[in-house]
Scaffold this motif. Sequence first.
Motif, PDB file in Angstrom:
ATOM      1  N   PRO A   4       0.838  -1.199   0.000  1.00  0.00           N
ATOM      2  CA  PRO A   4       0.000   0.000   0.000  1.00  0.00           C
ATOM      3  C   PRO A   4       0.875   1.252   0.000  1.00  0.00           C
ATOM      4  O   PRO A   4       1.894   1.309   0.690  1.00  0.00           O
ATOM      5  CB  PRO A   4      -0.789  -0.133   1.300  1.00  0.00           C
ATOM      6  N   VAL A   5       0.483   2.244  -0.773  1.00  0.00           N
ATOM      7  CA  VAL A   5       1.220   3.510  -0.866  1.00  0.00           C
ATOM      8  C   VAL A   5       0.224   4.648  -0.683  1.00  0.00           C
ATOM      9  O   VAL A   5      -0.845   4.645  -1.315  1.00  0.00           O
ATOM     10  CB  VAL A   5       1.933   3.651  -2.226  1.00  0.00           C
ATOM     11  N   LEU A   6       0.551   5.613   0.163  1.00  0.00           N
ATOM     12  CA  LEU A   6      -0.330   6.745   0.424  1.00  0.00           C
ATOM     13  C   LEU A   6       0.216   7.992  -0.264  1.00  0.00           C
ATOM     14  O   LEU A   6       1.386   8.338  -0.089  1.00  0.00           O
ATOM     15  CB  LEU A   6      -0.445   6.979   1.935  1.00  0.00           C
ATOM     16  N   ILE A   7      -0.640   8.656  -1.037  1.00  0.00           N
ATOM     17  CA  ILE A   7      -0.276   9.904  -1.715  1.00  0.00           C
ATOM     18  C   ILE A   7      -1.140  11.016  -1.140  1.00  0.00           C
ATOM     19  O   ILE A   7      -2.371  11.004  -1.281  1.00  0.00           O
ATOM     20  CB  ILE A   7      -0.493   9.820  -3.239  1.00  0.00           C
ATOM     21  N   ALA A 111     -12.182   1.856   7.194  1.00  0.00           N
ATOM     22  CA  ALA A 111     -10.999   2.391   6.501  1.00  0.00           C
ATOM     23  C   ALA A 111      -9.804   1.484   6.729  1.00  0.00           C
ATOM     24  O   ALA A 111      -9.031   1.190   5.804  1.00  0.00           O
ATOM     25  CB  ALA A 111     -10.708   3.813   6.981  1.00  0.00           C
ATOM     26  N   TRP A 112      -9.628   1.035   7.967  1.00  0.00           N
ATOM     27  CA  TRP A 112      -8.537   0.127   8.324  1.00  0.00           C
ATOM     28  C   TRP A 112      -8.627  -1.170   7.539  1.00  0.00           C
ATOM     29  O   TRP A 112      -7.622  -1.698   7.068  1.00  0.00           O
ATOM     30  CB  TRP A 112      -8.596  -0.135   9.830  1.00  0.00           C
ATOM     31  N   GLU A 113      -9.838  -1.699   7.379  1.00  0.00           N
ATOM     32  CA  GLU A 113     -10.022  -2.962   6.676  1.00  0.00           C
ATOM     33  C   GLU A 113      -9.613  -2.857   5.207  1.00  0.00           C
ATOM     34  O   GLU A 113      -9.059  -3.809   4.644  1.00  0.00           O
ATOM     35  CB  GLU A 113     -11.473  -3.431   6.798  1.00  0.00           C
ATOM     36  N   ILE A 114      -9.892  -1.729   4.578  1.00  0.00           N
ATOM     37  CA  ILE A 114      -9.492  -1.560   3.179  1.00  0.00           C
ATOM     38  C   ILE A 114      -7.976  -1.604   3.056  1.00  0.00           C
ATOM     39  O   ILE A 114      -7.425  -2.306   2.200  1.00  0.00           O
ATOM     40  CB  ILE A 114     -10.028  -0.232   2.610  1.00  0.00           C
ATOM     41  N   ILE A 115      -7.292  -0.856   3.903  1.00  0.00           N
ATOM     42  CA  ILE A 115      -5.824  -0.782   3.814  1.00  0.00           C
ATOM     43  C   ILE A 115      -5.192  -2.125   4.161  1.00  0.00           C
ATOM     44  O   ILE A 115      -4.305  -2.613   3.451  1.00  0.00           O
ATOM     45  CB  ILE A 115      -5.288   0.329   4.731  1.00  0.00           C
ATOM     46  N   THR A 116      -5.644  -2.739   5.242  1.00  0.00           N
ATOM     47  CA  THR A 116      -5.023  -3.997   5.664  1.00  0.00           C
ATOM     48  C   THR A 116      -5.371  -5.153   4.733  1.00  0.00           C
ATOM     49  O   THR A 116      -4.672  -6.174   4.742  1.00  0.00           O
ATOM     50  CB  THR A 116      -5.422  -4.359   7.110  1.00  0.00           C
ATOM     51  N   ASP A 151      -9.591  10.262  14.404  1.00  0.00           N
ATOM     52  CA  ASP A 151      -8.131  10.297  14.531  1.00  0.00           C
ATOM     53  C   ASP A 151      -7.650   9.557  15.777  1.00  0.00           C
ATOM     54  O   ASP A 151      -6.552   9.008  15.810  1.00  0.00           O
ATOM     55  CB  ASP A 151      -7.631  11.745  14.579  1.00  0.00           C
ATOM     56  N   GLU A 152      -8.484   9.540  16.823  1.00  0.00           N
ATOM     57  CA  GLU A 152      -8.125   8.835  18.044  1.00  0.00           C
ATOM     58  C   GLU A 152      -8.117   7.325  17.861  1.00  0.00           C
ATOM     59  O   GLU A 152      -7.493   6.598  18.622  1.00  0.00           O
ATOM     60  CB  GLU A 152      -9.099   9.213  19.167  1.00  0.00           C
ATOM     61  N   LYS A 153      -8.792   6.875  16.829  1.00  0.00           N
ATOM     62  CA  LYS A 153      -8.957   5.438  16.633  1.00  0.00           C
ATOM     63  C   LYS A 153      -8.060   4.877  15.544  1.00  0.00           C
ATOM     64  O   LYS A 153      -7.798   3.680  15.512  1.00  0.00           O
ATOM     65  CB  LYS A 153     -10.425   5.125  16.323  1.00  0.00           C
ATOM     66  N   ILE A 154      -7.595   5.705  14.621  1.00  0.00           N
ATOM     67  CA  ILE A 154      -6.765   5.194  13.534  1.00  0.00           C
ATOM     68  C   ILE A 154      -5.769   6.266  13.100  1.00  0.00           C
ATOM     69  O   ILE A 154      -6.152   7.418  12.862  1.00  0.00           O
ATOM     70  CB  ILE A 154      -7.627   4.733  12.335  1.00  0.00           C
ATOM     71  N   THR A 155      -4.495   5.910  13.037  1.00  0.00           N
ATOM     72  CA  THR A 155      -3.474   6.766  12.447  1.00  0.00           C
ATOM     73  C   THR A 155      -3.195   6.213  11.064  1.00  0.00           C
ATOM     74  O   THR A 155      -2.510   5.195  10.913  1.00  0.00           O
ATOM     75  CB  THR A 155      -2.182   6.766  13.294  1.00  0.00           C
ATOM     76  N   VAL A 156      -3.762   6.846  10.060  1.00  0.00           N
ATOM     77  CA  VAL A 156      -3.736   6.301   8.706  1.00  0.00           C
ATOM     78  C   VAL A 156      -2.306   6.046   8.244  1.00  0.00           C
ATOM     79  O   VAL A 156      -1.977   4.964   7.725  1.00  0.00           O
ATOM     80  CB  VAL A 156      -4.460   7.252   7.726  1.00  0.00           C
ATOM     81  N   GLU A 157      -1.415   7.020   8.435  1.00  0.00           N
ATOM     82  CA  GLU A 157      -0.044   6.895   7.931  1.00  0.00           C
ATOM     83  C   GLU A 157       0.714   5.729   8.557  1.00  0.00           C
ATOM     84  O   GLU A 157       1.648   5.198   7.964  1.00  0.00           O
ATOM     85  CB  GLU A 157       0.732   8.195   8.168  1.00  0.00           C
ATOM     86  N   GLY A 158       0.310   5.326   9.769  1.00  0.00           N
ATOM     87  CA  GLY A 158       0.980   4.229  10.435  1.00  0.00           C
ATOM     88  C   GLY A 158       0.799   2.892   9.734  1.00  0.00           C
ATOM     89  O   GLY A 158       1.532   1.939  10.021  1.00  0.00           O
TER      90      GLY A 158
END
Length: 216
Positions: A4-7, A111-116, A151-158
């Motif tokens: 996964p790559v974040l832009i 959102a987490w499920e899509i990335i993972t 934001d308290e529940k997920i740090t996207v960049e992490g």
Amino acid sequence: MGIPVLILGESGSGKSASMRNMNPETTVIIQTVNKPLPFRNKFKAFDRDTGQGTKLSRDNYDSIIKAIGYFAQKGAKEIIVDDFQYVMANEYMRRSAETGFTKFTEIARHAWEIITFCQTLPDDVKVYFMSHVQDGDNGQIKAKTIGKMLDEKITVEGLFTIVLRTNVEDGKYRFSTQNSGNDTVKSPMGLFDALYIENDLNEVNTKINEYYFGAL
């Protein structure tokens, strides 16, 4: 495991335009907002009946996961989700009448499920997530979500090893490849040989292939 790559970047700063040189034979674009691309379109709309086409509109997390899996199985090597933050924003708007905080936890999980899900893909599949930015509480420029509760529940960049950010200066559209001290940009050591590179996603994709797989 897919990559996964974040832009990151403001609207109009070159995120979508960076897709202009991507190969439509191996690339799929999943748009969370159905809108024209900012370049001559070589990506044909997906036809469910024929299974042909490499551009489609989806904003539900489950549909996006299914689409990523479907196209990866069909041999796609690059899958682009543009604009990722609307997966969260659109779900929030659809659920705006709900009271309580449960919905924030669920939106973050989606959102987490899509990335993972990228972890289940073949090693040579890259999934590019295009996202707008916002100012964090600590002054850092970060991926846009839908507020502090999320934001308290997920740090996207992490969830990413590679995070690039658009940079527009003197009419030049570029990507920054390393942290400025005021953002969340990062990339593996030696992946890029310059702090700023052209905003050409195809070149980024080539560099990633060379770095991880020795592909020329």
